[in-house]
Enzyme design. Structure first.
Site, PDB file in Angstrom:
ATOM      1  N   ASP A   1      80.054  41.928  -6.106  1.00  0.00           N
ATOM      2  CA  ASP A   1      79.066  41.794  -4.709  1.00  0.00           C
ATOM      3  C   ASP A   1      78.095  40.681  -5.480  1.00  0.00           C
ATOM      4  O   ASP A   1      77.543  40.090  -4.438  1.00  0.00           O
ATOM      5  CB  ASP A   1      78.524  42.892  -4.473  1.00  0.00           C
ATOM      6  CG  ASP A   1      79.247  43.515  -3.520  1.00  0.00           C
ATOM      7  OD1 ASP A   1      80.183  43.070  -2.626  1.00  0.00           O
ATOM      8  OD2 ASP A   1      79.112  44.874  -3.474  1.00  0.00           O
TER       9      ASP A   1
ATOM     10  N   HIS B   1      79.113  49.865 -11.656  1.00  0.00           N
ATOM     11  CA  HIS B   1      80.228  50.072 -10.911  1.00  0.00           C
ATOM     12  C   HIS B   1      80.352  51.647 -11.383  1.00  0.00           C
ATOM     13  O   HIS B   1      80.313  51.837 -12.447  1.00  0.00           O
ATOM     14  CB  HIS B   1      81.320  49.255 -11.250  1.00  0.00           C
ATOM     15  CG  HIS B   1      82.505  49.316 -10.072  1.00  0.00           C
ATOM     16  ND1 HIS B   1      83.374  50.238  -9.898  1.00  0.00           N
ATOM     17  CD2 HIS B   1      82.447  48.622  -8.751  1.00  0.00           C
ATOM     18  CE1 HIS B   1      84.017  50.281  -8.739  1.00  0.00           C
ATOM     19  NE2 HIS B   1      83.417  49.185  -7.997  1.00  0.00           N
TER      20      HIS B   1
HETATM   21  N1  CMC Z   1      70.712  48.339 -12.132  1.00  0.00           N
HETATM   22  C1  CMC Z   1      70.085  49.109 -13.158  1.00  0.00           C
HETATM   23  N2  CMC Z   1      70.478  50.328 -13.606  1.00  0.00           N
HETATM   24  C2  CMC Z   1      71.651  50.809 -13.121  1.00  0.00           C
HETATM   25  C3  CMC Z   1      72.418  50.017 -12.083  1.00  0.00           C
HETATM   26  C4  CMC Z   1      71.801  48.782 -11.716  1.00  0.00           C
HETATM   27  N3  CMC Z   1      72.553  48.068 -10.828  1.00  0.00           N
HETATM   28  N4  CMC Z   1      73.571  50.620 -11.687  1.00  0.00           N
HETATM   29  C5  CMC Z   1      73.564  51.746 -12.468  1.00  0.00           C
HETATM   30  N5  CMC Z   1      72.300  52.022 -13.215  1.00  0.00           N
HETATM   31  C6  CMC Z   1      71.956  52.993 -14.142  1.00  0.00           C
HETATM   32  C7  CMC Z   1      71.413  54.046 -13.357  1.00  0.00           C
HETATM   33  O1  CMC Z   1      69.946  53.743 -13.165  1.00  0.00           O
HETATM   34  C8  CMC Z   1      71.562  55.185 -14.177  1.00  0.00           C
HETATM   35  O2  CMC Z   1      70.515  55.169 -15.255  1.00  0.00           O
HETATM   36  P1  CMC Z   1      70.178  56.744 -15.771  1.00  0.00           P
HETATM   37  O3  CMC Z   1      71.494  57.349 -16.416  1.00  0.00           O
HETATM   38  O4  CMC Z   1      69.123  56.270 -16.709  1.00  0.00           O
HETATM   39  O5  CMC Z   1      69.695  57.466 -14.605  1.00  0.00           O
HETATM   40  C9  CMC Z   1      72.892  54.890 -14.766  1.00  0.00           C
HETATM   41  O6  CMC Z   1      73.134  53.258 -14.882  1.00  0.00           O
HETATM   42  C10 CMC Z   1      74.281  55.430 -13.779  1.00  0.00           C
HETATM   43  O7  CMC Z   1      73.830  54.991 -12.609  1.00  0.00           O
HETATM   44  P2  CMC Z   1      74.523  55.685 -11.415  1.00  0.00           P
HETATM   45  O8  CMC Z   1      73.743  55.188 -10.099  1.00  0.00           O
HETATM   46  O9  CMC Z   1      74.347  57.209 -11.330  1.00  0.00           O
HETATM   47  O10 CMC Z   1      76.138  55.351 -11.463  1.00  0.00           O
HETATM   48  P3  CMC Z   1      77.115  55.783 -10.272  1.00  0.00           P
HETATM   49  O11 CMC Z   1      78.465  55.716 -10.786  1.00  0.00           O
HETATM   50  O12 CMC Z   1      76.731  56.756  -9.490  1.00  0.00           O
HETATM   51  O13 CMC Z   1      76.784  54.390  -9.428  1.00  0.00           O
HETATM   52  C11 CMC Z   1      76.728  52.216  -8.464  1.00  0.00           C
HETATM   53  C12 CMC Z   1      77.555  53.157  -9.274  1.00  0.00           C
HETATM   54  C13 CMC Z   1      77.522  51.172  -7.926  1.00  0.00           C
HETATM   55  C14 CMC Z   1      76.297  52.845  -7.293  1.00  0.00           C
HETATM   56  C15 CMC Z   1      75.617  51.653  -8.946  1.00  0.00           C
HETATM   57  O14 CMC Z   1      75.777  50.910 -10.493  1.00  0.00           O
HETATM   58  C16 CMC Z   1      74.549  50.823  -8.448  1.00  0.00           C
HETATM   59  O15 CMC Z   1      73.827  51.494  -7.461  1.00  0.00           O
HETATM   60  N6  CMC Z   1      74.640  49.595  -8.489  1.00  0.00           N
HETATM   61  C17 CMC Z   1      73.833  48.925  -7.465  1.00  0.00           C
HETATM   62  C18 CMC Z   1      74.577  48.513  -5.985  1.00  0.00           C
HETATM   63  C19 CMC Z   1      75.937  47.809  -5.990  1.00  0.00           C
HETATM   64  O16 CMC Z   1      75.703  46.758  -6.729  1.00  0.00           O
HETATM   65  N7  CMC Z   1      76.860  48.424  -5.573  1.00  0.00           N
HETATM   66  C20 CMC Z   1      78.100  47.555  -5.372  1.00  0.00           C
HETATM   67  C21 CMC Z   1      79.295  48.153  -6.135  1.00  0.00           C
HETATM   68  S1  CMC Z   1      80.545  47.170  -6.356  1.00  0.00           S
HETATM   69  C22 CMC Z   1      81.237  46.804  -4.725  1.00  0.00           C
HETATM   70  C23 CMC Z   1      82.079  47.821  -3.987  1.00  0.00           C
HETATM   71  O17 CMC Z   1      82.682  48.809  -4.376  1.00  0.00           O
HETATM   72  O18 CMC Z   1      81.094  48.382  -2.809  1.00  0.00           O
END
Ligand code: CMC
Length: 382
Positions: free
Chosen positions: A319, A265
């Site tokens: 989720d 998140h």
């Molecule tokens: N599984 C594996 N690795 C992850 C995940 C995951 N679900 N989420 C983040 N990471 C890793 C990512 O690969 C990155 O690693 P590195 O630094 O080595 O490149 C690091 O953590 C930071 O990730 P990010 O995508 O840059 O972080 P963010 O703050 O931009 O993203 C997020 C937040 C929710 C988009 C992301 O965690 C994600 O894509 N999660 C999966 C989709 C998901 O479940 N979304 C629902 C969010 S909650 C409900 C809502 O508010 O809609």
């Protein structure tokens, strides 16, 4: 001619930018706390109803019984759709996905609302109630249409959760089913300046209208990085299929640096408190409805993720366990994100009204990183 080519620092993803003030929800991502108007989400999920929570968010205090009764009455009076909307739903291709249908039909509602372009607070409050009340009807009606079933008209004697499940399935839900949906609606109702809420606030900040803002927000929610994640979780659980395939599947994805949907998140770097509650709740629901396997696969995924990435602040989000909850309710996978939208209309509408009370056009800048001072080349010389 001199051009300033210094590139300003960009806050990618606006991750550290505060773009608005809100009195509705508070998130402490490091401690895993979510409050609506100061009340912990866990207390609301255990004791409240979705309608009461919407009243709390919109009026910034818990309603008295008579206030809640009056609010329920107003909502229920708006469940039904104009005749032309029922007819329009029949024209939507049955191959459309529910999110495309919902976004389009919510937009269409504006054309039947004489107050659509009335910007007064009173009109915006009435439109908020209409949107909240009619979205479940649109979702259920489209689902029945695509399955070739007759519409089930709304029943104003029921709350939003029961009425929705009845319109969807053609029979009244059990108490457990209606409670499960009601809890999910409470947990998804508002969440700070998430992507769809921000998108809605951007639209309303141009002094556009509530229908446009909510339509924008629905389109933004749809993506798998946001509300679409609950569907992606279920697709993943189905792909895994059996308990003995969980380890290989999840570890394989992590080795390939692929994201596991339902984890991580932008704000929470601790356990998402909505997931904490949902996990406990879903355990019983899954057992009651024979979906034990889904729950067990989910907890095993969580264990693997805990060992692999929890130290980096990646935990289950709302989720993750909502997928098992919705599956236990017998909902089709592509209805999961519309469920999220149905609830988040509370937050979106509340934020729009909040924004308009102290509006300034939201208009950030882009740092230009392309070339300068290039000559115009005539067509025949390119
Ligand atoms: N599984 C594996 N690795 C992850 C995940 C995951 N679900 N989420 C983040 N990471 C890793 C990512 O690969 C990155 O690693 P590195 O630094 O080595 O490149 C690091 O953590 C930071 O990730 P990010 O995508 O840059 O972080 P963010 O703050 O931009 O993203 C997020 C937040 C929710 C988009 C992301 O965690 C994600 O894509 N999660 C999966 C989709 C998901 O479940 N979304 C629902 C969010 S909650 C409900 C809502 O508010 O809609």
């Amino acid at each position: 001619m001199s051009t300033n080519t210094a590139t300003p620092e960009v806050d990618k993803g606006l991750a550290t930018t505060y773009a608005a003030e809100t009195e509705m929800s508070f998130i402490d991502g490091s401690k895993g706390i979510l409050e609506y108007v100061g009340i912990e989400i866990d207390a609301l999920a255990r004791n409240s109803s979705f309608e009461e929570v919407v009243s709390l968010l919109w009026n910034r205090r818990l309603p008295t019984q008579s206030e809640l009764d009056a609010f329920n009455k107003k909502i229920r009076a708006e469940y039904d759709l104009p005749d032309a909307m029922w007819a329009m739903i029949k024209q939507v291709p049955s191959s459309a996905t529910p999110m495309h249908a919902l976004r389009t039909l919510v937009s269409a509602l504006a054309m039947f609302d004489e107050e659509a372009d009335d910007p007064s607070e009173g009109a915006n409050e009435r439109k908020s109630i209409r949107l909240l009340a009619k979205a479940p009807t649109l979702i259920a009606a489209f689902d029945r249409h695509r399955k070739g079933q007759d519409f089930v008209k709304p029943d104003a004697s029921m709350n939003i959760a029961s009425n929705f499940l009845t319109m969807l399935n053609g029979e009244k839900p059990t108490d457990t089913m209606q409670k499960a949906l009601d809890v999910c609606l409470i947990l998804h109702a508002d969440h700070g300046l998430n992507a769809s809420t921000f998108a809605g606030r951007v639209t309303i900040s141009t002094l556009s209208d509530m229908y446009s803002a909510i339509t924008t927000a629905i389109g933004t929610l749809k993506g798998p990085l946001h509300g679409g994640a609950n569907e992606a979780v279920m697709v993943m659980l189905n792909e895994i299929g059996e308990m003995d395939r969980v380890d290989q599947y999840i570890k394989g994805k992590l080795d390939r640096k692929e994201k596991i949907m339902g984890f991580g998140h932008r704000v929470y770097k601790a356990y998402d408190p909505r997931a904490t509650y949902l996990k406990t709740f879903t355990k019983q629901l899954a057992a009651d409805t024979g979906n034990q396997k889904l729950y067990e696969m989910s907890t095993r995924i969580e264990q693997i993720m805990d060992e692999a990435v929890a130290a980096r602040g990646i935990y289950p989000n709302v989720d993750f366990y909502s997928a098992t909850t919705y599956a236990s309710l017998g909902l089709d996978i592509d209805l999961f994100t519309p469920m999220f939208a149905m609830s988040r209309i509370a937050g979106w509408a509340g934020h729009c009204i909040e924004h308009l009370s102290d509006n300034r056009l939201i208009r950030p800048r882009a740092a230009y990183v392309g070339p300068h001072e290039k000559p115009y080349v005539p067509m025949n010389e390119r």
